[in-house]
Design a protein around this motif. Structure first.
Motif, short mmCIF file in Angstrom:
data_model
loop_
_atom_site.label_atom_id
_atom_site.label_comp_id
_atom_site.label_asym_id
_atom_site.label_seq_id
_atom_site.Cartn_x
_atom_site.Cartn_y
_atom_site.Cartn_z
N ILE A 10 0.75 -1.28 -0.15
CA ILE A 10 0.10 0.04 -0.02
C ILE A 10 0.83 1.34 -0.07
CG2 ILE A 10 -0.18 -0.13 2.65
CD1 ILE A 10 -2.76 1.35 -0.14
N ASP A 11 2.06 1.16 0.62
CA ASP A 11 2.85 2.44 0.85
C ASP A 11 3.56 2.88 -0.58
OD1 ASP A 11 2.68 2.90 3.53
OD2 ASP A 11 3.96 1.45 3.95
N ASN A 12 4.09 1.77 -1.39
CA ASN A 12 4.50 1.84 -2.85
C ASN A 12 3.52 2.35 -3.80
OD1 ASN A 12 7.00 1.23 -2.06
ND2 ASN A 12 6.85 -1.04 -2.63
N PHE A 13 2.12 1.85 -3.49
CA PHE A 13 0.96 2.25 -4.20
C PHE A 13 0.72 3.60 -4.04
CE2 PHE A 13 -3.76 2.73 -4.42
CZ PHE A 13 -3.98 2.44 -5.70
N ALA A 14 0.62 4.14 -2.79
CA ALA A 14 0.44 5.50 -2.80
C ALA A 14 1.33 6.28 -2.87
CB ALA A 14 0.05 5.63 -1.13
N HIS A 15 2.62 6.10 -2.95
CA HIS A 15 3.74 6.81 -3.33
C HIS A 15 3.52 6.99 -5.11
CE1 HIS A 15 7.74 8.81 -3.67
NE2 HIS A 15 7.85 7.86 -4.70
N GLY A 16 3.13 6.01 -5.43
CA GLY A 16 3.01 6.20 -7.21
C GLY A 16 1.80 7.22 -7.30
N LEU A 17 0.82 7.15 -6.70
CA LEU A 17 -0.42 8.04 -6.88
C LEU A 17 -0.16 9.65 -6.86
CD1 LEU A 17 -3.08 6.42 -4.65
CD2 LEU A 17 -2.80 6.18 -7.15
N SER A 18 1.01 9.96 -6.08
CA SER A 18 1.27 11.35 -5.92
C SER A 18 1.72 12.01 -7.07
CB SER A 18 2.71 11.56 -4.88
OG SER A 18 3.78 10.81 -5.37
N SER A 19 2.09 11.27 -8.36
CA SER A 19 2.29 11.86 -9.52
C SER A 19 1.05 12.68 -10.02
CB SER A 19 2.64 10.96 -10.29
OG SER A 19 1.65 9.90 -10.74
N TYR A 20 -0.15 12.12 -9.76
CA TYR A 20 -1.41 12.96 -10.18
C TYR A 20 -2.59 13.22 -9.26
CZ TYR A 20 -4.13 8.46 -10.61
OH TYR A 20 -4.91 7.52 -10.39
N LEU A 21 -2.44 12.66 -8.03
CA LEU A 21 -3.59 12.88 -6.96
C LEU A 21 -2.86 13.78 -5.85
CD1 LEU A 21 -5.27 9.48 -6.45
CD2 LEU A 21 -5.95 11.43 -7.87
N GLU A 22 -4.01 14.67 -5.32
CA GLU A 22 -3.77 15.52 -4.16
C GLU A 22 -3.35 14.50 -2.81
OE1 GLU A 22 -3.45 18.71 -4.20
OE2 GLU A 22 -3.90 18.74 -6.41
N PRO A 23 -2.52 15.22 -1.80
CA PRO A 23 -2.37 14.28 -0.64
C PRO A 23 -3.59 14.16 0.21
CG PRO A 23 -0.90 16.03 -0.96
CD PRO A 23 -1.91 16.25 -2.15
N ALA A 24 -4.51 14.85 0.14
CA ALA A 24 -5.88 14.72 0.83
C ALA A 24 -6.60 13.47 0.08
CB ALA A 24 -6.73 15.88 1.05
N GLN A 25 -6.59 13.43 -1.02
CA GLN A 25 -7.23 12.35 -2.20
C GLN A 25 -6.40 10.91 -1.79
OE1 GLN A 25 -7.04 14.32 -5.84
NE2 GLN A 25 -8.98 14.90 -5.84
N ILE A 26 -5.00 11.00 -1.82
CA ILE A 26 -4.14 9.61 -1.45
C ILE A 26 -4.58 9.21 0.00
CG2 ILE A 26 -2.20 8.94 -1.12
CD1 ILE A 26 -1.03 10.98 -3.14
N LEU A 27 -4.85 9.92 0.96
CA LEU A 27 -5.31 9.59 2.26
C LEU A 27 -6.52 8.77 2.37
CD1 LEU A 27 -4.21 12.57 4.56
CD2 LEU A 27 -3.26 10.07 4.72
N VAL A 58 -6.18 -4.43 -8.37
CA VAL A 58 -7.18 -3.87 -9.28
C VAL A 58 -6.94 -2.14 -9.02
CG1 VAL A 58 -9.61 -3.43 -9.56
CG2 VAL A 58 -8.64 -5.62 -9.08
N ALA A 59 -6.91 -1.65 -8.02
CA ALA A 59 -6.86 -0.18 -7.92
C ALA A 59 -5.57 0.26 -8.70
CB ALA A 59 -6.62 0.10 -6.18
N ASN A 60 -4.46 -0.65 -8.60
CA ASN A 60 -2.97 -0.13 -9.00
C ASN A 60 -3.28 -0.33 -10.61
OD1 ASN A 60 -0.48 0.34 -9.13
ND2 ASN A 60 -0.02 -1.81 -9.71
N ILE A 61 -3.96 -1.30 -11.26
CA ILE A 61 -4.48 -1.25 -12.68
C ILE A 61 -5.13 -0.12 -13.30
CG2 ILE A 61 -5.71 -2.51 -14.43
CD1 ILE A 61 -5.36 -5.00 -12.94
N LEU A 62 -5.90 0.50 -12.25
CA LEU A 62 -6.77 1.72 -12.48
C LEU A 62 -5.80 2.94 -12.52
CD1 LEU A 62 -10.18 0.71 -10.79
CD2 LEU A 62 -9.78 0.66 -13.22
N ALA A 63 -5.03 2.93 -11.46
CA ALA A 63 -4.23 3.95 -11.21
C ALA A 63 -3.09 4.20 -12.46
CB ALA A 63 -3.25 3.99 -10.03
N SER A 64 -2.95 3.11 -13.02
CA SER A 64 -1.94 3.18 -14.35
C SER A 64 -2.53 3.89 -15.59
CB SER A 64 -1.62 1.74 -14.87
OG SER A 64 -2.93 0.96 -15.34
N ILE A 65 -3.92 4.13 -15.46
CA ILE A 65 -4.48 4.77 -16.32
C ILE A 65 -5.17 6.13 -15.84
CG2 ILE A 65 -5.29 2.91 -18.11
CD1 ILE A 65 -7.81 3.01 -16.99
N HIS A 66 -4.50 6.50 -14.69
CA HIS A 66 -4.77 7.80 -14.05
C HIS A 66 -6.45 8.05 -13.36
CE1 HIS A 66 -0.69 10.07 -14.89
NE2 HIS A 66 -0.76 8.76 -14.31
#
Length: 711
Positions: A10-27, A58-66
């Motif tokens: 989950i930590d690696n996944f959340a780190h990857g989200l920082s490229s396009y999501l706001e910190p509050a959204q990642i939380l 599944v969430a990681n697959i969806l994050a790959s298309i932002h």
């Protein structure tokens, strides 16, 4: 395409989200993960991994298309309703209504015992389609869920692998294509191919690996030539060699009956440039460098595919006769081709791209069409059958008289076009003009044609249209209309028949008491008066039999008198054995489930039917009658060159059309031509026969009294 065998944290996944999501959204996404982890505690996948690894992947697959944070939260939670007994309300309290609606949309139906696997699949798909209508992200999550399941099929028994792969190939892969998500479609197809045909897949992959090395030098030479020519014309473009995927190679080998070598002899490239204008300039450069193959150029930029895909396609002949497929598109078009409808959310966070919005709108139009199909189908199995028709077809692009473009599946007809414009237009269409010329409603349409539909308020769908329409909307709308019309006509016909039967027994239906009506219903084993009317109108219950509870001694010598006022009634059909037309003396026979079948009174088949007088109805023509009727004529001619063409021309001049023609040679000099033609009435037929009789080669012409076909 084999996915890497790894599990993310989950930590690696959340780190990857920082490229396009706001910190509050990642939380919020992380909070959804921890909630799902707790809910799935103690649950494991067949592979032995903790179950939470699946929603995270599944969430990681969806994050790959932002995809946006709400979609990722729903992906984390998508199995908690079904597998953990947590209700939608609980999810709504924790994460809000939008996320709860998404999770509920993706969740499968409760564990109901269905008769067949097909019925279960159909019900699940129908629920998903309804949820898609509310929020398109539901299907994106469902596709991501299925993609991860396909990547991890290895631990499943072979039979279950094949079943899941077949379902994926039939429904999920075409949906991904329809939504423009090409990368997912390709992976779906390759994973399904591997699961359904493991040996073929392995052999084809080995062959592909073997030829890659031999092809590399040719690919590099062509790529260098393309890059040098673009630089010379000061066009900045990225040239990429395209690999054909396994399932695509396999499908082409089967459908086009080509060998692996023949398919691999074609080299494919994609050129990505900055602007639309540059796409067309690049096309000119390529056609200057290599000779284009006529008929192979397609402009999907001016007219995008139904899923929003845009690109220029051309096939050219390179050095030594090597065919080269080239796709030319902008960077945005390339991203849309990969992510499709998901690109709407990809661009939503920043500046909204017009092509992404257009793609999103197309997807929503398709879903709206799904809902129209849903309204006109009775079962989930019928719904899925119709949707599959829509999913698997290629498209043609047809122009309305005002220049708007309608996208239709290949093989569509003017009737499909009419229903695509509006259901009411389809229900009332009587004729069409293709490129300003009259044409049959059954003629297959081609891209670029202009269609005008001619309608009439008194017209209604013809059951024969079901023989040639291809779109799900047309098919379901025609069936729906005919079913309702059949119901209405059977009620009207049944009421008239029982009223006539009762009048013979000195009863007036309008004055029957409630207990008398109940006696009729009990005697005929139906629940309501409308059920009684319908059963009599459809010929399932005899009117004379129905009234015996009230009048046991009644003798009814015929059904209600029938007036024929049009050619296309649902419960009034015309016997093919004698082909009655307006002006002929006629008689009606009540046939079970067919309603009234009209014969000529001198028809040979009527002799047998007259024995059951209660099934015979007095029948006559109305003063004015709409529609065309089939008549059969036989023409005896001297065998001359071109006689058929001459006869067809003469018939066309009388305002008739030939529905069927059969030529029998009587001897070397004489032929007999049997024709089924459309006429308005006996007078029209007489005029036609008079005109044909004046032809020098015609020896005899007469109307066929009874055809050898049975009624």
């Amino acid at each position: 395409m084999e996915a890497p065998n790894r599990t993310i944290s989950i930590d690696n996944f959340a780190h990857g989200l920082s490229s396009y999501l706001e910190p509050a959204q990642i939380l919020k996404v992380k909070r959804a993960y921890y909630y799902a982890e707790q809910a799935h505690l103690g649950q494991f996948r067949r592979s032995g991994e903790a179950y939470i690894t699946h929603p995270l992947e599944v969430a990681n697959i969806l994050a790959s298309i932002h995809m946006d944070h709400q979609t990722l939260m729903a992906a984390m939670l998508h199995d908690v309703i079904e597998d953990c007994g947590i209700g939608k309300d609980a999810i709504q309290q924790q994460f809000g209504r939008t996320v709860a609606d998404l999770v509920d949309g993706v969740s499968k139906l409760a564990k109901i015992e269905y008769e067949t696997q097909a019925e279960k699949q159909a019900e699940n798909f129908q629920k998903m389609a309804l949820a898609m209508a509310k929020d398109l992200r539901v299907v994106v999550i469902k596709l991501g869920d299925r993609l991860h399941n396909m990547r991890t099929l290895g631990v499943m028994p072979p039979e279950k692998k094949r079943r899941i792969a077949k379902e994926t190939l039939e429904i999920y892969s075409p949906i991904a294509q329809r939504l423009g998500m090409n990368d997912w479609r390709v992976e779906f197809e390759d994973q399904c191919f591997k699961a359904m045909h493991p040996l073929r897949s392995a052999r084809l992959q080995a062959s592909l690996n073997q030829v890659r090395g031999n092809r590399r030098s040719i690919v590099e030479k062509i790529q260098l030539a393309l890059e040098e020519r673009l630089q010379r014309q000061q066009i900045e473009g990225l040239v990429i060699g395209r690999e054909k995927h396994l399932y695509s190679i396999y499908s082409k080998m089967r459908s086009k009956h080509k060998s692996f070598k023949e398919i691999m002899d074609v080299f494919a490239f994609r050129i990505i440039v900055d602007e639309i204008d540059t796409c067309y300039r690049t096309l000119g450069v390529i056609h200057n460098l290599y000779k284009p193959i006529p008929g192979e150029f397609k402009d999907y930029i001016a007219i995008p595919k139904v899923n929003g895909y845009q690109s220029l396609h051309t096939v050219v002949i390179g050095k030594h006769g090597v065919p080269i497929e080239v796709q030319i598109r902008t960077k945005e078009m390339d991203e849309l081709a990969s992510s499709g409808v998901a690109a709407h959310w990809l661009y939503k966070a920043n500046e909204i791209d017009s092509s992404a919005v257009a793609n999103f709108d197309r997807a929503n139009r398709w879903i709206k069409r799904l809902m129209e199909i849903k309204q006109h189908t009775n079962t989930s199995l019928e719904f899925v059958e119709n949707v599959k028709i829509d999913l698997f077809k290629d498209e043609v692009y047809i122009f309305t008289p005002k220049g708007a473009i309608i996208e239709l599946p290949t093989g569509s007809t003017a009737v499909d076009f009419a229903y695509a414009v509006h259901t009411d237009v389809g229900n009332s269409c009587v004729a069409c003009r293709i490129n300003d010329r009259p044409a049959p409603l059954s003629q297959r349409l081609e891209s670029g044609q202009k269609i005008k539909i001619i309608t009439s308020e008194r017209s209604q769908p013809n059951p024969s249209w079901l023989n040639f329409v291809v779109t799900a909307k047309a098919r379901s709308a025609i069936r729906h209309y005919l079913k309702n019309q059949r119901h209405t006509e059977s009620l009207e016909l049944g009421k008239r028949m029982i009223e006539r039967a009762l009048s013979h027994a000195d009863y007036d239906f309008a004055e029957l008491k409630e207990e008398q009506l109940q006696l009729l219903l009990q005697h005929t084993n139906v629940e309501t008066v409308d059920d009684l009317f319908e059963a009599i109108g459809l010929g399932k219950v005899n009117a004379a039999t129905a009234i015996q509870a009230l009048a046991p001694e009644a003798q009814v010598e015929g059904g209600a008198p029938i007036t024929i006022d049009r050619a296309d009634g649902v419960l009034i059909s015309f016997a093919r054995c004698c082909c009655p037309i307006p002006g002929d003396p006629i008689i009606g026979h009540l046939s079970a489930d067919k309603g009234i079948v009209v014969h000529r009174t001198n028809c040979n088949n009527v002799r047998d039917l007259r024995s059951k007088k209660e099934n015979i109805s007095d029948t006559h023509w109305a003063h004015t009658i709409d529609g065309e009727f089939m008549a059969e004529i036989r023409v005896e001619v001297l065998s001359e060159r071109g006689i058929i063409a001459t006869l067809a021309t003469r018939l066309a001049s009388t305002g008739t059309s030939i529905e069927r023609i059969q030529v029998d040679e009587r001897d070397a000099e004489h032929s007999v031509i049997n024709l089924t033609i459309s006429v308005e009435n006996r007078l029209h037929l007489a005029n036609i026969m008079r005109k044909v009789r004046t032809m020098s080669s015609v020896e005899k012409i007469y109307r066929v009294r009874n055809h050898k076909r049975s009624r």
